[in-house]
Design a protein around this motif. Sequence first.
Motif, short mmCIF file in Angstrom:
data_model
loop_
_atom_site.label_atom_id
_atom_site.label_comp_id
_atom_site.label_asym_id
_atom_site.label_seq_id
_atom_site.Cartn_x
_atom_site.Cartn_y
_atom_site.Cartn_z
N GLU A 218 0.82 -1.21 0.00
CA GLU A 218 0.00 0.00 0.00
C GLU A 218 0.86 1.27 0.00
N ALA A 219 2.05 1.19 0.58
CA ALA A 219 2.97 2.33 0.56
C ALA A 219 3.53 2.53 -0.85
N LYS A 220 3.85 1.44 -1.51
CA LYS A 220 4.33 1.52 -2.89
C LYS A 220 3.25 2.09 -3.81
N LEU A 221 2.01 1.63 -3.61
CA LEU A 221 0.90 2.15 -4.40
C LEU A 221 0.72 3.64 -4.16
N ALA A 222 0.86 4.06 -2.90
CA ALA A 222 0.70 5.48 -2.57
C ALA A 222 1.75 6.33 -3.26
N ILE A 223 2.96 5.81 -3.37
CA ILE A 223 4.03 6.54 -4.07
C ILE A 223 3.64 6.73 -5.54
N TYR A 224 3.08 5.68 -6.14
CA TYR A 224 2.64 5.78 -7.54
C TYR A 224 1.44 6.71 -7.68
N GLN A 225 0.56 6.72 -6.68
CA GLN A 225 -0.72 7.43 -6.81
C GLN A 225 -0.75 8.81 -6.14
N HIS A 226 0.34 9.31 -5.61
CA HIS A 226 0.23 10.50 -4.75
C HIS A 226 -0.22 11.76 -5.48
N HIS A 227 -0.29 11.71 -6.81
CA HIS A 227 -0.86 12.83 -7.56
C HIS A 227 -2.22 12.49 -8.18
N GLU A 228 -2.78 11.34 -7.82
CA GLU A 228 -4.14 10.99 -8.24
C GLU A 228 -5.12 11.69 -7.31
N ARG A 229 -6.33 11.97 -7.81
CA ARG A 229 -7.34 12.68 -7.03
C ARG A 229 -8.69 11.96 -7.14
N LEU A 230 -9.51 12.09 -6.11
CA LEU A 230 -10.79 11.39 -6.05
C LEU A 230 -11.69 11.70 -7.24
N HIS A 245 -6.06 5.05 -3.20
CA HIS A 245 -5.86 4.53 -1.83
C HIS A 245 -5.82 5.67 -0.81
N ALA A 246 -6.24 5.38 0.41
CA ALA A 246 -6.26 6.39 1.47
C ALA A 246 -4.87 6.98 1.73
N ILE A 247 -3.84 6.16 1.71
CA ILE A 247 -2.48 6.67 1.94
C ILE A 247 -2.04 7.53 0.77
N SER A 248 -2.51 7.20 -0.44
CA SER A 248 -2.21 8.03 -1.61
C SER A 248 -2.77 9.44 -1.42
N GLN A 249 -3.99 9.53 -0.90
CA GLN A 249 -4.61 10.82 -0.64
C GLN A 249 -3.86 11.58 0.44
N LEU A 250 -3.50 10.85 1.46
CA LEU A 250 -2.78 11.44 2.60
C LEU A 250 -1.48 12.11 2.14
N GLN A 286 -11.38 16.64 -4.31
CA GLN A 286 -10.18 15.92 -4.71
C GLN A 286 -9.63 15.02 -3.60
N PHE A 287 -9.95 15.37 -2.34
CA PHE A 287 -9.45 14.60 -1.20
C PHE A 287 -10.60 14.21 -0.28
N ASP A 288 -10.48 13.07 0.38
CA ASP A 288 -11.47 12.64 1.36
C ASP A 288 -11.53 13.65 2.51
N LEU A 289 -12.73 13.93 3.00
CA LEU A 289 -12.90 14.94 4.03
C LEU A 289 -12.18 14.57 5.33
N SER A 290 -12.12 13.28 5.66
CA SER A 290 -11.44 12.88 6.89
C SER A 290 -9.95 13.15 6.83
N VAL A 291 -9.37 12.98 5.65
CA VAL A 291 -7.94 13.26 5.47
C VAL A 291 -7.70 14.77 5.56
#
Length: 358
Positions: A218-230, A245-250, A286-291
């Motif tokens: 999930e950390a690797k996926l977040a690195i790939y996705q960190h510029h993806e948006r909801l 992924h939630a960590i991607s959003q974070l 673009q981001f989850d409200l909880s994040v």
Amino acid sequence: MYIALENIKPGYLLKEAVMAGTSNPIISSGTMLTDQHIRFLRAFSIQSVDVIVEEDSPASLYSASPSISALPMIDPMERLYFKTLKSVKEEFQRWQSGMNVEIARMRTIILPILEYTLENPEQLQKISAYSKKDVYLYHHTLSVGLLSGMIAQKLNYDKGLIIQSALAGLLADCGMSKTKMSLLTKSTALTENEYKEIQNHPVASYKMVKDLKLLKPEAKLAIYQHHERLDGSGYPAGAKGNAVHAISQLIGLADTYHALTTERLFRGRQSVFKAVEMIQQDLFGQFDLSVMDALFSLVAELSPGMQVTLSNGSEGKVMFVQPGHKTRPLVQLPNGDVIDLVKRRDLYIEKSEEKTAN
């Protein structure tokens, strides 16, 4: 007492051994420092050292030493931050030369300052001020790692996932090491082709971390996705909704917030409160409200009695914070006038300082 190296004089007694990324100290504890020691420390880019400060210490007997009260204290967060930043820069330069990411080394680099900020969350307020535009990339790399770990803690992730989130934030831009340095340091707006090249960095980052066994999937996926948006407006794949992924959003939110609140070569900084409003309004969806709430509670908490400075230079005191408008409270000026920032959209809070209400 940690004292800046520039203020150290021969005769000071070293309290704590000095390490410089070596297995053994470069100078042992209990050493009385000489000019040669000081030159040696400077060669290793040591910024401060821990010395014994007592009335009967050798330092007090050395005629060339200034009085201890005249020496500036080194803030623990500042010392730890710049020590970590030096290591981050060295790792980035290793990647530029073709070396692989060593996850155990990156964990060792980030863990001390991460643990310090987790225990002292108010220290997080300082990191934007540390950033310098000419070496922005290294500051951004470190700061996104710290912010990611802090947001993960605020979301009540377990300790292991907090560390993984921080590592993913730290490594999110490692692929930038494969981008031309002239492009990374460009002081004007990017052309369309240059922007497309920069947009490839999540893919390059993922390639550099995909085989690391100590980094969770999930950390690797977040690195790939960190510029993806909801809402699907991100890159590189245009993923949307639950596919992000939630960590991607974070990490994406940490990245966005730090970019807004620091000065860059082609853009000025925004205040914490202005940045929060920009994220709430311009990036809504673009981001989850909880994040978002987790980040905002870390960086932009206001409470009655806090002293604030408005964007027009006026100073005042927070009187009331409306739940739906946390960055736009009622502010009382020294003359007794009250400004409702919900109605005065031309004004915003530039900075705040905790102070007990009268």
